[in-house]
Design a protein around this motif. Structure first.
Motif, PDB file in Angstrom:
ATOM      1  N   PHE A   1     -90.354  67.260  17.702  1.00  0.00           N
ATOM      2  CA  PHE A   1     -90.925  66.033  17.153  1.00  0.00           C
ATOM      3  C   PHE A   1     -89.935  64.867  17.296  1.00  0.00           C
ATOM      4  N   GLU A   2     -88.706  65.085  16.826  1.00  0.00           N
ATOM      5  CA  GLU A   2     -87.735  63.994  16.810  1.00  0.00           C
ATOM      6  C   GLU A   2     -87.213  63.646  18.201  1.00  0.00           C
ATOM      7  N   ASN A   3     -87.353  64.579  19.141  1.00  0.00           N
ATOM      8  CA  ASN A   3     -86.906  64.313  20.509  1.00  0.00           C
ATOM      9  C   ASN A   3     -88.067  63.939  21.432  1.00  0.00           C
ATOM     10  N   THR A   4     -89.192  63.528  20.834  1.00  0.00           N
ATOM     11  CA  THR A   4     -90.306  63.047  21.656  1.00  0.00           C
ATOM     12  C   THR A   4     -89.851  61.874  22.517  1.00  0.00           C
ATOM     13  N   TYR A   5     -89.071  60.972  21.901  1.00  0.00           N
ATOM     14  CA  TYR A   5     -88.480  59.841  22.621  1.00  0.00           C
ATOM     15  C   TYR A   5     -86.974  59.859  22.388  1.00  0.00           C
ATOM     16  N   THR A   6     -86.234  59.473  23.414  1.00  0.00           N
ATOM     17  CA  THR A   6     -84.779  59.359  23.272  1.00  0.00           C
ATOM     18  C   THR A   6     -84.403  57.989  22.728  1.00  0.00           C
ATOM     19  N   PHE A   7     -85.090  56.944  23.223  1.00  0.00           N
ATOM     20  CA  PHE A   7     -84.814  55.568  22.780  1.00  0.00           C
ATOM     21  C   PHE A   7     -86.116  54.892  22.388  1.00  0.00           C
ATOM     22  N   GLN A   8     -86.057  54.125  21.309  1.00  0.00           N
ATOM     23  CA  GLN A   8     -87.197  53.335  20.861  1.00  0.00           C
ATOM     24  C   GLN A   8     -86.713  51.940  20.488  1.00  0.00           C
ATOM     25  N   LEU A   9     -87.418  50.939  20.979  1.00  0.00           N
ATOM     26  CA  LEU A   9     -87.094  49.541  20.683  1.00  0.00           C
ATOM     27  C   LEU A   9     -88.263  48.921  19.934  1.00  0.00           C
ATOM     28  N   ILE A  10     -87.945  48.102  18.920  1.00  0.00           N
ATOM     29  CA  ILE A  10     -88.967  47.414  18.130  1.00  0.00           C
ATOM     30  C   ILE A  10     -88.662  45.926  18.180  1.00  0.00           C
ATOM     31  N   SER A  11     -89.634  45.154  18.632  1.00  0.00           N
ATOM     32  CA  SER A  11     -89.390  43.719  18.810  1.00  0.00           C
ATOM     33  C   SER A  11     -90.691  42.940  18.677  1.00  0.00           C
ATOM     34  N   GLN A  12     -90.564  41.624  18.418  1.00  0.00           N
ATOM     35  CA  GLN A  12     -91.721  40.739  18.405  1.00  0.00           C
ATOM     36  C   GLN A  12     -92.169  40.387  19.822  1.00  0.00           C
TER      37      GLN A  12
ATOM     38  N   GLU B   1     -83.214  58.835  34.548  1.00  0.00           N
ATOM     39  CA  GLU B   1     -84.607  58.806  34.963  1.00  0.00           C
ATOM     40  C   GLU B   1     -85.470  58.797  33.710  1.00  0.00           C
ATOM     41  N   ILE B   2     -86.442  57.915  33.660  1.00  0.00           N
ATOM     42  CA  ILE B   2     -87.385  57.876  32.538  1.00  0.00           C
ATOM     43  C   ILE B   2     -88.525  58.833  32.850  1.00  0.00           C
ATOM     44  N   ILE B   3     -88.607  59.907  32.075  1.00  0.00           N
ATOM     45  CA  ILE B   3     -89.626  60.918  32.383  1.00  0.00           C
ATOM     46  C   ILE B   3     -90.937  60.654  31.634  1.00  0.00           C
ATOM     47  N   SER B   4     -90.904  59.852  30.572  1.00  0.00           N
ATOM     48  CA  SER B   4     -92.133  59.457  29.883  1.00  0.00           C
ATOM     49  C   SER B   4     -91.858  58.206  29.062  1.00  0.00           C
TER      50      SER B   4
ATOM     51  N   TYR C   1     -89.097  55.551  25.067  1.00  0.00           N
ATOM     52  CA  TYR C   1     -88.670  56.120  26.351  1.00  0.00           C
ATOM     53  C   TYR C   1     -87.998  57.476  26.130  1.00  0.00           C
ATOM     54  N   LYS C   2     -88.305  58.394  26.994  1.00  0.00           N
ATOM     55  CA  LYS C   2     -87.628  59.686  27.003  1.00  0.00           C
ATOM     56  C   LYS C   2     -86.895  59.826  28.337  1.00  0.00           C
ATOM     57  N   ILE C   3     -85.583  60.129  28.262  1.00  0.00           N
ATOM     58  CA  ILE C   3     -84.766  60.208  29.474  1.00  0.00           C
ATOM     59  C   ILE C   3     -84.675  61.640  29.987  1.00  0.00           C
TER      60      ILE C   3
ATOM     61  N   ARG D   1     -83.242  49.075  17.407  1.00  0.00           N
ATOM     62  CA  ARG D   1     -83.105  50.184  18.353  1.00  0.00           C
ATOM     63  C   ARG D   1     -82.957  51.501  17.617  1.00  0.00           C
ATOM     64  N   VAL D   2     -83.669  52.513  18.076  1.00  0.00           N
ATOM     65  CA  VAL D   2     -83.529  53.876  17.580  1.00  0.00           C
ATOM     66  C   VAL D   2     -83.088  54.745  18.747  1.00  0.00           C
ATOM     67  N   ALA D   3     -82.031  55.539  18.554  1.00  0.00           N
ATOM     68  CA  ALA D   3     -81.539  56.436  19.599  1.00  0.00           C
ATOM     69  C   ALA D   3     -81.369  57.830  19.010  1.00  0.00           C
ATOM     70  N   ILE D   4     -81.971  58.804  19.637  1.00  0.00           N
ATOM     71  CA  ILE D   4     -81.901  60.194  19.176  1.00  0.00           C
ATOM     72  C   ILE D   4     -81.080  61.000  20.174  1.00  0.00           C
ATOM     73  N   ASP D   5     -79.917  61.470  19.733  1.00  0.00           N
ATOM     74  CA  ASP D   5     -79.047  62.268  20.595  1.00  0.00           C
ATOM     75  C   ASP D   5     -79.679  63.649  20.792  1.00  0.00           C
ATOM     76  N   PRO D   6     -80.038  64.011  22.028  1.00  0.00           N
ATOM     77  CA  PRO D   6     -80.668  65.323  22.263  1.00  0.00           C
ATOM     78  C   PRO D   6     -79.778  66.502  21.885  1.00  0.00           C
ATOM     79  N   ASN D   7     -78.461  66.271  21.828  1.00  0.00           N
ATOM     80  CA  ASN D   7     -77.523  67.353  21.509  1.00  0.00           C
ATOM     81  C   ASN D   7     -77.042  67.307  20.062  1.00  0.00           C
ATOM     82  N   SER D   8     -77.717  66.546  19.233  1.00  0.00           N
ATOM     83  CA  SER D   8     -77.304  66.435  17.833  1.00  0.00           C
ATOM     84  C   SER D   8     -77.512  67.760  17.093  1.00  0.00           C
ATOM     85  N   ASN D   9     -76.578  68.073  16.166  1.00  0.00           N
ATOM     86  CA  ASN D   9     -76.704  69.292  15.358  1.00  0.00           C
ATOM     87  C   ASN D   9     -76.983  68.967  13.894  1.00  0.00           C
TER      88      ASN D   9
END
Length: 636
Positions: free
Chosen positions: A318-329, A346-349, A471-473, A500-508
């Protein structure tokens, strides 16, 4: 002969009778010691300070449960031991010994049993400490350095806890003997655990038990708007009371009614064991109820462990659906963000959707949220198609909403539909609450509601429309370089507010959950071995009382194989009744758990019950062999 020598001689001669007591207590000591050893080890330092604190808190809570279990288990086992010894000890009164002297001899003998259990438990605990850690780490999927050398602090803590509890009941037994009469001691082994009751009183207890049990089941399945914990606690109390009354009333009267039917009683040699089974249930119903509740706890713990493992994997996904998320007007940020991310990855989705941010004062619901976002139905449907996600919703009416939630580990709110909320003063009916990760990690930070497109347009003037870019990398190794580039871009956009939201895929960060489900597995082992130990110990001791009856039947010419079959049928009935009540109750306890975890745990429930059945079958075989040996039947 001195008092110590006499007590030691009694201990030595009766060692085979005490063996089940010593081993069962040694097991509780072993488990408590190994948990203390884990708590005071450095095994979880690899997870970081925050996760280590979570895990240590969980381990302390488990240790508290184990101490409570040890308290009640020692209480039960010492009472059984005292009852069995009273008749033999009472004979010493005829030899001129005072009650105080008899009590001192019992106290010394009890201390010898306790010390034997302690030495055995600490000894095997020390030998198995490394193995215990290895199994825990293997189930958790963590790679840490295993410490095989024992530490002194866990040993001292375990010894202190056990001796404090054990001496309470040893002294209690001493006081009991001092105050007992000779006749009470002689007849102690013949006394039942309950008074003989007429069938109408048994029927009343049975009906009450079934009613209370049903009420507990219904409370476990009740939808909650935040009171799930209170419902769960109430269900536990009611189910415990219901099982107690069921074993004390309904089961005895059921067997008694069956025994009155001659065609049932005299077929398949049931006459050899059915009446004894009726007496045994009346006498041992408290023990059977305790064993049933412990087995129910074991199934629930194992189901929780399986569910936690499945839930952990779902949350990570769930939390790794996207790696980066940007919120802007800005509605035109996508091209800029893509060009920056594409430099290293590479942006895969990817996806983009407008979100109407509303102030808290515009939303009235039962769940308090700091941020609220409104999503248009058609745009969310488009996002789901682009991301290949399911979208099982019909077109919404103007007074309907869909709640898009974060995937929680457990939730105290289990009602997901037919809830009323107010948006900008207008009432809406919540059709459902789903945890599909349309907006990924943002769903943890905001409460999202999906509305009809016309409603969305009507609400636009009272909110702030933002755009989310997701975006998911494809290469997690370049995560930090990409994050730095995005941060530079955000700082360069003067006058524009960009989050900006960034989710580290290798986070523990969530690895403590993996330890939690491994602890659930060990709690399952504790409960199932404890329940088996109590049942085995009870049947083991009951066999000595039945020895005379079986010796008489053998002298009457009844074949030993027939007697073995009657023993097998009697023990199978005892274990089977307990298992049946537990299995039925587990359906409701696991259903309640499934509601709080928003998961289908039917398969988990079946697997858990099957595992318990396999272990229970092993206990049954051990009980059958020990029972036959204790009543004097020779094996071929």
């Amino acid at each position: 002969m001195t008092m110590v020598k006499l007590a030691f001689l009694n201990f030595k001669n009766g060692f085979k009778h005490y063996l089940s007591l010593i081993i069962s207590q040694a097991f509780t000591i072993l488990v408590l010691y190994n948990f203390q050893n884990i708590i005071h080890s450095r095994a979880f330092e690899v997870l970081g300070t925050r996760n280590r604190e979570y895990i240590q808190l969980l381990m302390q809570m488990v240790s508290f449960v184990l101490v409570c279990f040890m308290f009640f288990f020692i209480w039960y086992s010492t009472n059984v031991f005292l009852t069995k010894r009273k008749k033999e000890i009472g004979i010493y009164a005829f030899m001129g010994l005072s009650n105080e002297t008899i009590g001192q001899m019992y106290l010394l003998e009890t201390i010898m049993i306790g010390l034997s259990s302690l030495v055995l438990g600490i000894g095997f605990g020390t030998l198995s400490a490394g193995l215990f850690q290895m199994i825990l780490m293997e189930i958790s999927g963590l790679s840490v350095e295993i410490q095989f050398l024992p530490k002194i602090r866990p040993v001292l803590v375990t010894i202190g806890i056990y001796l404090a509890i054990y001496m309470i009941f040893a002294i209690k037994g001493y006081v009991n003997l001092v105050k007992s009469s000779v006749l009470t001691m002689i007849l102690a082994a013949k006394q039942n655990e309950s008074f003989r009751q007429n069938k109408w009183l048994l029927l009343l207890k049975g009906i009450m038990g079934a009613g209370i049990l049903g009420l507990g089941y219904s409370l476990a399945l009740k939808d909650s708007r935040g009171e799930a914990m209170a419902n769960a606690f109430g269900a536990v109390v009611l189910v415990t009371a219901g099982v107690y009354l069921l074993f004390g009333g309904m089961l005895p009267i059921g067997f008694q009614a069956a025994a009155e039917k001659k065609e049932f009683l005299y077929s398949r040699k049931r006459v050899l064991w059915v009446n004894n089974m009726i007496f045994r249930i009346r006498r041992n119903y408290r023990t059977y109820a305790i064993v049933c509740i412990l087995m129910l706890c074991s199934v629930t713990a194992l189901a929780l462990g399986f569910a936690m493992r499945e839930r952990y994997q779902s949350i990570i996904h769930f939390e790794n659906t996207y790696t980066f998320q940007l919120i802007s007007q800005r509605p035109d940020l996508d091209e800029t963000a893509r060009s920056i991310i594409a430099q290293d990855n590479e942006i895969i989705s990817s996806s983009r959707i407008p979100v109407l941010n509303l102030d808290q004062s515009r939303i009235e619901d039962e769940e308090y949220g700091q941020e609220y976002g409104i999503l248009p139905y058609s745009q969310l449907q488009k996002l789901a198609e682009e991301m290949g996600m399911e979208f099982p919703f019909q077109e919404l009416a103007e007074d309907e909403v869909i709640k898009i939630s974060h995937m929680y580990l457990l939730s105290m709110i289990t009602q997901r539909s037919q809830k009323e909320i107010h948006i900008n003063g207008q009432p809406f009916c919540q059709v459902t609450d789903v945890t599909i990760p349309y907006l990924g990690y943002l769903q943890e930070r905001m409460s999202f509601y999906v509305v009809n497109d016309f409603v969305y347009e009507r609400l636009r003037p009272v909110g702030e429309e933002l755009y989310t870019y997701n975006y998911k990398i494809g290469n997690p190794a370049h995560f930090f370089q990409t994050r730095e580039r995005l941060d530079e871009m955000i700082h360069a956009q003067e006058g524009d507010r960009i989050a900006r939201v960034a989710i580290d895929p290798n986070s523990n960060e969530l690895d403590w959950i993996k330890v939690l489900y491994s602890i659930c597995v060990f709690m399952f082992l504790v409960f199932i071995i404890a329940s088996g130990s109590i049942m085995f110990m009870k049947l083991y001791n009951d066999a000595f009382e039945e020895k005379e009856r079986y010796q008489i039947m053998m002298k009457m010419g009844i074949d030993q194989e027939i007697l073995k079959q009657s023993i097998a049928a009697e023990l199978a009935t005892a274990y089977g009744v307990i298992f049946f009540v537990m299995a039925v109750s587990s359906v409701f306890s696991v259903k309640a758990l499934a509601k709080m975890m928003f998961s289908d745990l039917t398969l988990v429930n079946l697997v858990s019950v099957a595992v318990v059945f396999a272990i229970l079958l092993l206990w049954y075989v051990l009980s059958f062999k020990a029972y036959g040996r204790n009543v004097g039947l020779r094996g071929k």
